[in-house]
Design a protein around this motif. Structure first.
Motif, PDB file in Angstrom:
ATOM      1  N   LEU B 222       0.816  -1.216   0.000  1.00  0.00           N
ATOM      2  CA  LEU B 222       0.000   0.000   0.000  1.00  0.00           C
ATOM      3  C   LEU B 222       0.857   1.278   0.000  1.00  0.00           C
ATOM      4  N   SER B 223       2.084   1.181   0.526  1.00  0.00           N
ATOM      5  CA  SER B 223       2.946   2.373   0.632  1.00  0.00           C
ATOM      6  C   SER B 223       3.493   2.840  -0.720  1.00  0.00           C
ATOM      7  N   LYS B 224       3.496   1.911  -1.702  1.00  0.00           N
ATOM      8  CA  LYS B 224       4.087   2.200  -3.029  1.00  0.00           C
ATOM      9  C   LYS B 224       5.500   2.767  -2.917  1.00  0.00           C
ATOM     10  N   ASP B 225       6.289   2.159  -2.036  1.00  0.00           N
ATOM     11  CA  ASP B 225       7.652   2.638  -1.792  1.00  0.00           C
ATOM     12  C   ASP B 225       8.625   1.450  -1.866  1.00  0.00           C
ATOM     13  N   ARG B 226       9.405   1.399  -2.948  1.00  0.00           N
ATOM     14  CA  ARG B 226      10.357   0.303  -3.147  1.00  0.00           C
ATOM     15  C   ARG B 226      11.278   0.107  -1.940  1.00  0.00           C
ATOM     16  N   LYS B 227      11.588   1.192  -1.232  1.00  0.00           N
ATOM     17  CA  LYS B 227      12.565   1.102  -0.134  1.00  0.00           C
ATOM     18  C   LYS B 227      12.058   0.247   1.036  1.00  0.00           C
ATOM     19  N   LEU B 228      10.744   0.090   1.153  1.00  0.00           N
ATOM     20  CA  LEU B 228      10.203  -0.706   2.268  1.00  0.00           C
ATOM     21  C   LEU B 228      10.283  -2.215   2.002  1.00  0.00           C
ATOM     22  N   ALA B 229      10.299  -2.596   0.740  1.00  0.00           N
ATOM     23  CA  ALA B 229      10.327  -4.028   0.410  1.00  0.00           C
ATOM     24  C   ALA B 229      11.727  -4.598   0.665  1.00  0.00           C
ATOM     25  N   GLY B 230      11.835  -5.924   0.616  1.00  0.00           N
ATOM     26  CA  GLY B 230      13.113  -6.601   0.851  1.00  0.00           C
ATOM     27  C   GLY B 230      14.075  -6.420  -0.322  1.00  0.00           C
ATOM     28  N   PRO B 231      15.288  -6.959  -0.190  1.00  0.00           N
ATOM     29  CA  PRO B 231      16.267  -6.850  -1.272  1.00  0.00           C
ATOM     30  C   PRO B 231      15.841  -7.679  -2.499  1.00  0.00           C
TER      31      PRO B 231
END
Lengths: 245, 245
Positions: B222-231
């Motif tokens: 929901l955040s639409k932020d790549r930085k929150l997802a894993g590597p």
């Protein structure tokens, strides 16, 4: 001195076989000895359960060495895991009785041979199986293998380079297992002559291809003539599966 | 002109990915085009179902090309098998309708990701799986994956290099299957953004390691932020499994 037993898994593709050779360090034995010698600050020599040939793999090869090091077996395992090349993995390090000898104490060994039996080869298995495009008849191969079970003179199934005095060995079992397009042949015996498993497999493939009759394998065995048996199957399909003590 | 469809299996280890590049012939596309051009005496260009990245493998990639050659599809298959490198195998050659287009006509795709989950790596699987030493909790991973099923904006799960206009895709299913020490994650979707499967897998691994909670995956989405997802999980574990038309 402490006596340490190693259980070793390796992808033999890049190596000149198990045994240390003077002119190259590309053998499994020399890679392991080199890491152990650095680890202990001693000049370590390891004793393998037996050699494996150029390109042959191992699931559970066994070796042992003597050392005065006071490292724990867990520390040794972690050191070896860190410094050995990726294609050699020590799966177990155990301290054993001083009289344990990896070669003299062998009771029996199991080898596995992998065949990929499909019209076209598989890009992921090309280094780890032998590709036979024509469909193999497993029932004929099983029948042929039954003639080899028991105590026999395996002169027909050993390389002419073999230097062993006696060619009499016992084969306890030969399992032939089909897993989709993969065929595994597992041979359990009290000892093996030079190239014996690969010549047995090469002969069973000839039977599976219907180039020779299953009963002819008995004739090959009794003839004690290497020339009657099939070709030596390639090294890349062969795995030392287990060593029993 | 005839329209020919190829089904292609490859070990991507040695290659710079699928797509032809000017400065190297070490791509899957250029290897196949080079053999096809010799075979037909034409300047063949093939259209793939999509690119695969450096080091990614394929079980059933699909491509097509136009030709005036009058060779049979069987002759083509045999020619390709003979002249392509061992790590690229054309498993099917089919003549299809002129309007068939490998990329435009894709309905859905399946990718598979392979993880070897054991304390020590496996020398035979080291090029074809990613090694995770710590035990993964599959139930947590399955729970986390459920948040990704359906139509979503996958902005958090695409590389910042992605140039697609819309980040909305449908994931139909994510299967997580354990086979002894091997874990296979199979993702089926109507389309995939750049590095999407590898970022999904990298995130599911974080869940399996208990570094993040399964529910947090919904938050990432929901955040639409790549930085929150894993590597981004390494390429060598990824396989293009199937392309549906």
């Amino acid at each position: 001195m402490r006596n340490i037993k190693l259980t070793i898994q390796y992808d033999g593709s890049r190596y000149k076989g198990w045994q240390r050779l003077g002119h190259t360090d590309m053998t499994i034995q020399s890679k392991i000895e080199s890491v152990l010698s650095k680890m202990t600050n001693e000049n370590i020599e390891i004793i393998g359960s037996g050699r494996t040939d150029v390109g042959v793999h191992a699931i559970k090869q066994v070796a042992n060495f003597k050392t005065n090091s006071n490292m724990s077996t867990l520390q040794m395992k972690e050191y070896l895991y860190r410094y050995l090349p990726e294609d050699i993995v020590i799966t177990n390090v155990d301290e054993v009785e001083e009289r344990f000898h990896s070669r003299y104490n062998v009771v029996s060994k199991k080898y596995m041979y992998k065949i990929y039996n499909n019209e076209y080869h598989n890009p992921f298995l090309r280094k780890y199986t032998v590709h036979i495009p024509k469909k193999l008849d497993l029932e004929l191969m099983k029948k042929a293998s039954s003639f080899l079970i028991g105590e026999h003179d395996f002169t027909s199934f050993r390389s002419s380079k073999s230097k062993k005095k006696s060619n009499i060995r016992i084969i306890y079992s030969i399992e032939i297992i089909k897993k989709d397009k993969l065929i595994e042949i597992i041979v359990h015996g009290n000892g093996f002559l030079y190239n014996m498993v690969r010549i047995i497999v090469g002969t069973l493939i000839e039977v599976g291809l219907k180039n020779i009759q299953p009963e002819y394998v008995n004739h090959i065995l009794l003839s004690k003539d290497r020339k009657l048996a099939g070709p030596t199957a390639p090294a890349k399909g062969l795995y030392l599966l287990e060593v029993k003590y």
